[in-house]
Design a protein around this motif. Structure first.
Motif, short mmCIF file in Angstrom:
data_model
loop_
_atom_site.label_atom_id
_atom_site.label_comp_id
_atom_site.label_asym_id
_atom_site.label_seq_id
_atom_site.Cartn_x
_atom_site.Cartn_y
_atom_site.Cartn_z
N LEU A 218 6.14 -42.11 57.56
CA LEU A 218 5.16 -42.19 58.64
C LEU A 218 4.60 -40.81 59.00
N ALA A 219 5.42 -39.79 58.90
CA ALA A 219 5.02 -38.43 59.28
C ALA A 219 4.29 -37.67 58.18
N ASP A 220 4.33 -38.16 56.94
CA ASP A 220 3.76 -37.43 55.81
C ASP A 220 2.24 -37.64 55.72
N PRO A 221 1.45 -36.59 55.92
CA PRO A 221 -0.01 -36.74 55.92
C PRO A 221 -0.58 -37.22 54.59
N ALA A 222 0.12 -36.96 53.51
CA ALA A 222 -0.37 -37.38 52.19
C ALA A 222 -0.43 -38.91 52.08
N GLY B 177 1.47 -30.27 69.49
CA GLY B 177 0.39 -29.36 69.80
C GLY B 177 -0.73 -29.34 68.77
N THR B 178 -0.49 -29.91 67.60
CA THR B 178 -1.50 -29.91 66.55
C THR B 178 -2.67 -30.81 66.96
N LYS B 179 -3.87 -30.28 66.78
CA LYS B 179 -5.10 -31.05 67.00
C LYS B 179 -5.72 -31.33 65.64
N SER B 180 -6.11 -32.59 65.43
CA SER B 180 -6.71 -32.99 64.16
C SER B 180 -8.02 -33.73 64.39
N ARG B 181 -8.90 -33.58 63.43
CA ARG B 181 -10.14 -34.35 63.41
C ARG B 181 -9.87 -35.61 62.60
N ILE C 51 -1.10 -41.08 54.69
CA ILE C 51 -1.95 -41.73 55.69
C ILE C 51 -3.04 -42.61 55.07
N PRO C 52 -3.82 -42.13 54.10
CA PRO C 52 -4.87 -42.98 53.53
C PRO C 52 -4.34 -44.22 52.81
N LYS C 53 -3.07 -44.21 52.43
CA LYS C 53 -2.49 -45.32 51.69
C LYS C 53 -2.19 -46.53 52.59
N TRP C 54 -2.00 -46.27 53.89
CA TRP C 54 -1.66 -47.38 54.78
C TRP C 54 -2.55 -47.50 56.01
N LEU C 55 -3.27 -46.44 56.38
CA LEU C 55 -4.12 -46.50 57.57
C LEU C 55 -5.52 -46.92 57.15
N ARG C 56 -5.75 -48.21 57.19
CA ARG C 56 -7.00 -48.83 56.76
C ARG C 56 -8.19 -48.22 57.50
N GLY C 57 -9.19 -47.79 56.75
CA GLY C 57 -10.42 -47.27 57.35
C GLY C 57 -10.45 -45.77 57.55
N VAL C 58 -9.32 -45.08 57.31
CA VAL C 58 -9.33 -43.62 57.51
C VAL C 58 -10.18 -42.97 56.42
N VAL C 59 -11.09 -42.12 56.85
CA VAL C 59 -11.95 -41.38 55.93
C VAL C 59 -11.44 -39.95 55.83
N GLU D 63 -7.74 -34.37 59.29
CA GLU D 63 -7.49 -32.97 58.98
C GLU D 63 -7.14 -32.16 60.22
N PRO D 64 -6.08 -31.34 60.14
CA PRO D 64 -5.73 -30.49 61.27
C PRO D 64 -6.82 -29.46 61.54
N LEU D 65 -7.16 -29.33 62.82
CA LEU D 65 -8.10 -28.29 63.26
C LEU D 65 -7.32 -27.06 63.69
N SER D 66 -6.12 -27.30 64.25
CA SER D 66 -5.23 -26.21 64.65
C SER D 66 -3.81 -26.72 64.59
N GLY D 67 -2.88 -25.87 64.21
CA GLY D 67 -1.49 -26.27 64.11
C GLY D 67 -1.16 -26.83 62.74
N VAL D 68 0.06 -27.36 62.62
CA VAL D 68 0.57 -27.92 61.37
C VAL D 68 0.65 -29.42 61.54
#
Length: 163
Positions: A20-24, A47-51, A26-34, A37-42
């Motif tokens: 669940l925590a592995d960003p690689a 505290g990480t902000k992502s677009r 996310i596209p495999k199970w989160l339907r519709g994600v285009v 990407e982190p804008l700041s942080g890891v």
């Protein structure tokens, strides 16, 4: 608007938390994600902000996700009897959402994932969507959980379908 959805996954707690925590993944199970990407942080750290860019049917929307909680920080050695918690806040034009995810062991190879969601809407259009279609949000959350379960247990990628 608030609701809670849950699902059991036939894998150990540590494995579910790591997937669940592995960003690689996310596209495999989160339907519709285009894009996610982190804008700041890891990615995944507090505290990480992502677009986040999502497509649903003909609709495309962009939001900012902020990770507000992750416990434990190290998902490689989760103490027996622990509850893993992920919390995030998602903001887009006309909508604010907070999701509180809890993972608990219900057996040696079974994990319960409970997701508490809260939405607030601003602007006439988004308020109407919230009032007229509250079940849509719950249904979508349940679909994401079912897609994650299929990915985690069987390797099914929502972009490719079964197989």
């Amino acid at each position: 608007m608030k609701y809670t959805v849950s699902i059991e996954i036939a894998l150990p707690l540590e494995r579910v938390a790591q997937l669940l925590a592995d960003p690689a993944h996310i596209p495999k199970w989160l339907r519709g994600v285009v894009l996610h990407e982190p804008l700041s942080g890891v990615h995944g750290q507090v505290g990480t902000k992502s677009r986040v860019v999502m497509e649903m049917g003909q609709q495309k929307f962009e939001a900012t996700e902020t990770i507000t909680r992750r416990e434990p920080v190290d998902l490689g050695s989760i103490p027996k009897g622990s509850t893993v918690r992920f919390e995030r806040e998602i903001v887009t034009e006309g909508m604010w959402n907070v999701a509180r995810e809890r993972l608990t062991e219900v057996g040696p190879d079974t994990t319960l994932w409970v997701s508490e969601n809260e939405y607030r809407f601003s602007g006439l259009l988004m308020r109407l969507v919230g009032l007229l279609m509250p079940g849509t949000f719950r249904k979508q959350s349940q679909q994401h959980m079912q897609d994650f379960k299929a990915f985690a247990e069987y390797g099914i990628d929502v972009r490719k379908g079964p197989g």
